[in-house]
Design an enzyme around this catalytic site. Structure first.
Site, mmCIF file in Angstrom:
data_model
loop_
_atom_site.group_PDB
_atom_site.id
_atom_site.type_symbol
_atom_site.label_atom_id
_atom_site.label_comp_id
_atom_site.label_asym_id
_atom_site.label_seq_id
_atom_site.Cartn_x
_atom_site.Cartn_y
_atom_site.Cartn_z
ATOM 1 C CB VAL A 1 16.031 26.173 39.069
ATOM 2 C CG1 VAL A 1 16.177 27.672 38.855
ATOM 3 C CG2 VAL A 1 15.198 25.909 40.317
ATOM 4 N N GLY A 2 17.103 25.265 36.130
ATOM 5 C CA GLY A 2 17.756 25.594 34.856
ATOM 6 C C GLY A 2 16.781 25.497 33.692
ATOM 7 N N GLY B 1 22.933 25.782 39.243
ATOM 8 C CA GLY B 1 22.004 25.258 40.239
ATOM 9 C C GLY B 1 21.365 23.983 39.747
ATOM 10 C CB SER B 2 18.305 22.259 40.812
ATOM 11 O OG SER B 2 17.363 23.278 40.621
ATOM 12 C CD GLU C 1 23.134 17.123 41.366
ATOM 13 O OE1 GLU C 1 22.112 17.798 41.187
ATOM 14 O OE2 GLU C 1 24.269 17.514 41.065
ATOM 15 C CE LYS D 1 18.081 34.119 43.887
ATOM 16 N NZ LYS D 1 18.293 33.802 45.303
ATOM 17 C CB CYS E 1 27.407 20.426 40.016
ATOM 18 S SG CYS E 1 28.822 21.495 39.771
ATOM 19 C CD GLU F 1 28.085 23.898 36.797
ATOM 20 O OE1 GLU F 1 27.497 22.800 36.956
ATOM 21 O OE2 GLU F 1 28.661 24.506 37.703
HETATM 22 P P1 NDP Z 1 18.198 25.790 43.068
HETATM 23 O O1 NDP Z 1 18.483 25.452 41.674
HETATM 24 O O2 NDP Z 1 16.774 25.933 43.491
HETATM 25 O O3 NDP Z 1 18.914 27.151 43.497
HETATM 26 C C1 NDP Z 1 20.011 27.731 42.832
HETATM 27 C C2 NDP Z 1 19.814 29.232 42.742
HETATM 28 O O4 NDP Z 1 18.675 29.524 41.934
HETATM 29 C C3 NDP Z 1 19.545 29.916 44.070
HETATM 30 O O5 NDP Z 1 20.080 31.218 44.034
HETATM 31 C C4 NDP Z 1 18.032 29.980 44.097
HETATM 32 O O6 NDP Z 1 17.528 30.967 44.960
HETATM 33 C C5 NDP Z 1 17.731 30.317 42.658
HETATM 34 N N1 NDP Z 1 16.399 29.957 42.208
HETATM 35 C C6 NDP Z 1 15.519 29.108 42.771
HETATM 36 N N2 NDP Z 1 14.396 29.029 42.019
HETATM 37 C C7 NDP Z 1 14.579 29.853 40.969
HETATM 38 C C8 NDP Z 1 13.792 30.208 39.839
HETATM 39 N N3 NDP Z 1 12.591 29.674 39.646
HETATM 40 N N4 NDP Z 1 14.288 31.078 38.947
HETATM 41 C C9 NDP Z 1 15.523 31.621 39.118
HETATM 42 N N5 NDP Z 1 16.296 31.329 40.170
HETATM 43 C C10 NDP Z 1 15.848 30.447 41.078
HETATM 44 O O7 NDP Z 1 18.907 24.725 43.987
HETATM 45 P P2 NDP Z 1 18.463 24.294 45.461
HETATM 46 O O8 NDP Z 1 19.126 25.181 46.373
HETATM 47 O O9 NDP Z 1 16.976 24.239 45.620
HETATM 48 O O10 NDP Z 1 18.988 22.813 45.489
HETATM 49 C C11 NDP Z 1 18.174 21.755 44.962
HETATM 50 C C12 NDP Z 1 19.009 20.733 44.279
HETATM 51 O O11 NDP Z 1 19.684 21.331 43.199
HETATM 52 C C13 NDP Z 1 20.117 20.153 45.123
HETATM 53 O O12 NDP Z 1 19.646 19.101 45.890
HETATM 54 C C14 NDP Z 1 21.089 19.710 44.080
HETATM 55 O O13 NDP Z 1 20.737 18.441 43.596
HETATM 56 C C15 NDP Z 1 20.929 20.727 42.994
HETATM 57 N N6 NDP Z 1 21.953 21.785 43.033
HETATM 58 C C16 NDP Z 1 22.902 21.773 42.075
HETATM 59 C C17 NDP Z 1 23.897 22.722 42.105
HETATM 60 C C18 NDP Z 1 24.981 22.738 41.100
HETATM 61 O O14 NDP Z 1 26.029 23.310 41.346
HETATM 62 N N7 NDP Z 1 24.774 22.189 39.931
HETATM 63 C C19 NDP Z 1 23.968 23.734 43.150
HETATM 64 C C20 NDP Z 1 22.872 23.711 44.083
HETATM 65 C C21 NDP Z 1 21.926 22.745 44.005
HETATM 66 P P3 NDP Z 1 17.124 30.594 46.473
HETATM 67 O O15 NDP Z 1 18.345 30.079 47.119
HETATM 68 O O16 NDP Z 1 16.675 31.881 46.997
HETATM 69 O O17 NDP Z 1 16.045 29.549 46.371
#
Ligand code: NDP
Length: 515
Positions: free
Chosen positions: A274-275, A270-271, A423, A218, A326, A292
């Site tokens: 959510v992790g 991701g964040s 962050e 996804k 990140c 990660e």
């Molecule tokens: P998220 O962690 O929300 O999104 C990352 C992925 O997870 C996207 O595909 C998102 O889908 C999906 N997702 C969102 N909610 C859920 C859930 N409950 N269960 C499973 N999957 C989910 O990051 P954001 O885009 O909201 O960014 C927010 C903050 O996260 C940023 O400001 C930054 O600080 C951090 N971030 C860190 C990253 C990294 O590489 N470590 C990358 C991106 C963000 P969808 O896009 O459809 O919401």
């Protein structure tokens, strides 16, 4: 008003802070506001090579399929806020179907295919990615807002390199883990973010496939297009249907996917919030998990470091991909004795960064990926000012539409400030100072994260001491933000666990059995 070098002096009004459409002098700033007396001619990359569909369905079983709920959402170009395409909004039924298809492909074809056959497909994918690299680079820049020179010279070459690298392992699993037999886990659910969409796809899909797993991936909702173009690469490579499946939709679809009972392995980038949610959701299920997550890396400059080289490393560390990285070096720790000259040099360098059209080959800093992220960055910059840090932003004109932030530098930052703790995920650098190596280590480790760090010094022994004591998954010495498919990447503490890249990345997708 002119200086002896005939540079126009432009003073920024006190209210001129950040954000979209903020008024600013029309010339590029230089140091304390002096403008470079010439401009780069526009050098736009043509977008003709990308043939956008008006609508993209889900990619399931080797075919593009419509979402069962009949719903779609729009993905935007963050540099213009113009719509790029409509994309399928998957529902829970679509996720269930995709996982079922991936399971069948695992049982009937991929899971039993000899490694040397899997390798052929991966090599083919790598070659097609290289052949279509310009198309991918332009599409990635359109959908993310990152500068074309980064998608062209960093993202896409690394994507292909990951497929080449893991293709090489596919038929050598018996040698990868001596004395053990490596078996695939089954169906992998992979959820990726918007900052490096195609690269994160490669980090996840290449090792999964090399080890014999099938995947349902996804992408992030604001950047689904390169994953959907990758679907076309899978078709072109004649990958057996169902080995790679791509479902687009909101976060709740990501959650439904990782929770699906027929999934064996979950990989998320991701964040941190959510992790943690994913960790809680699958706890006790027996699924393998790699996370990660975020970071707040310290980039540490000692007084014996080559300053000009360090300046380039600092700039690359925090302004690469607009700081939406990140492992970005967002906390600069400078030895006190060199803080003043270093900050002066840094300001001069910041003033030469070109912010604007991501498709322009001269652009250094592109658009912020989405409105929510822009709001978050602006909020944290305001918090930095309110908490007493000193703001510096070079004078530069921002486009009237799109999501933009000027390269931002904060001095007089205290450890307790939010900009030193949280962050930002944007082009915002906080400068702190230290006197001794021990103080640098203590300050660098004073964070809930532990993903990466940088050390700048001429002393090899000091590098070794710092590497040993810094609590970070990756430590760069006299460089920053270097990535290589052979090298494991991942974090400690709230930056997650598990490694991607190298042999460690392969280990995350296999079950080791005694021979
Ligand atoms: P998220 O962690 O929300 O999104 C990352 C992925 O997870 C996207 O595909 C998102 O889908 C999906 N997702 C969102 N909610 C859920 C859930 N409950 N269960 C499973 N999957 C989910 O990051 P954001 O885009 O909201 O960014 C927010 C903050 O996260 C940023 O400001 C930054 O600080 C951090 N971030 C860190 C990253 C990294 O590489 N470590 C990358 C991106 C963000 P969808 O896009 O459809 O919401």
């Amino acid at each position: 008003m002119t200086t002896s070098r005939d540079h126009t002096v432009t003073k920024r009004p006190a209210s001129d802070t950040v954000g979209r459409g903020t008024a600013s002098p029309s010339s590029w700033g230089f140091g304390d506001g002096q403008a470079i007396p010439w401009e780069y001619a526009p050098a736009p990359e043509s977008r003709e090579i990308v043939k956008l569909q008006s609508r993209y369905g889900l990619f399931v079983g080797g075919k593009e399929v419509a979402p069962r709920g009949g719903q779609w959402f729009t993905t935007l170009d963050p540099a213009t806020e113009e719509p790029l395409a409509e994309v399928a909004r998957a529902g829970v039924e679509d996720v269930d179907n995709a996982v079922g298809v991936a399971r069948r492909a695992f049982r009937r074809s991929w899971g039993e295919l000899p490694g040397r056959e899997r390798a052929k497909y991966l090599f083919r994918i790598a070659r097609i990615l290289q052949e279509r690299s310009r198309e991918f680079a332009v599409l990635e820049t359109l959908d993310t807002g990152k500068p074309i020179k980064e998608s062209r010279d960093v993202d896409i070459p690394l994507v292909a390199a990951h497929f080449w690298y893991y293709a090489g392992w596919a038929d050598k699993l018996d040698y990868a883990f001596p004395g053990r037999s490596a078996r695939p886990l089954g169906v992998a659910a992979q959820v990726i973010p918007w900052n490096f969409p195609l690269l994160m796809l490669a980090w996840k899909i290449a090792p999964a496939l090399a080890a014999g797993n099938t995947v349902v991936l996804k992408p992030a909702s604001s950047t689904p297009l390169s994953a959907l173009l990758f679907a076309d690469v899978c078709r072109q490579a004649d990958l057996p249907p169902g080995v790679v499946n791509i479902v687009t939709g909101p976060g709740e679809i990501g959650l439904a996917l990782v929770k699906h009972p027929d999934v064996d392995k979950v990989a998320f980038t991701g964040s941190t919030s959510v992790g943690k949610q994913i960790g809680r959701a699958i706890a006790g299920s027996g699924k393998a998990l790699t996370l990660e997550l975020g970071g707040k890396a310290a980039n540490i400059v000692f007084d014996d470091a080559p300053l000009d080289q360090a300046i380039e490393g600092i700039v690359n560390g925090i302004f690469f991909n607009q700081g939406e990285v990140c492992c970005a070096g967002s906390r600069l720790l400078v030895q006190e004795s060199i803080a003043e000259p270093l900050v002066e040099k840094l300001k001069d360098r910041l003033a030469t960064l070109r912010v604007g059209d991501p498709l322009d080959k001269n652009t250094d800093v592109g658009a912020i990926n989405n409105a929510a992220q822009l709001a978050k960055i602006e909020e944290l910059i305001e918090a930095g000012v309110a908490e007493g840090a000193e703001l510096y932003q070079p004078a530069c004109e921002l486009p009237a539409r799109g999501y933009w932030v000027r390269p931002t530098l904060f001095t007089n930052v205290a450890q307790s400030h939010r900009i030193a703790q949280e962050e930002v995920f944007g082009p915002v650098l906080s400068v702190l100072t230290f006197r001794t190596p021990d103080e640098a280590i203590e300050k660098a480790n004073n964070t809930p994260y532990g993903l990466s760090a940088g050390v700048w010094t001429e002393k090899g022994s000091r590098i070794l001491k710092m590497v040993k004591e810094l609590r970070a998954g990756v430590v760069w010495a006299n460089t920053f933000n270097r990535f290589d498919p052979t090298s494991p990447f991942g974090g400690y503490k709230e930056s997650g666990f598990g490694r991607e890249g190298g042999l460690h990345g392969l280990l995350a997708y296999v079950r080791l059995e005694d021979r």
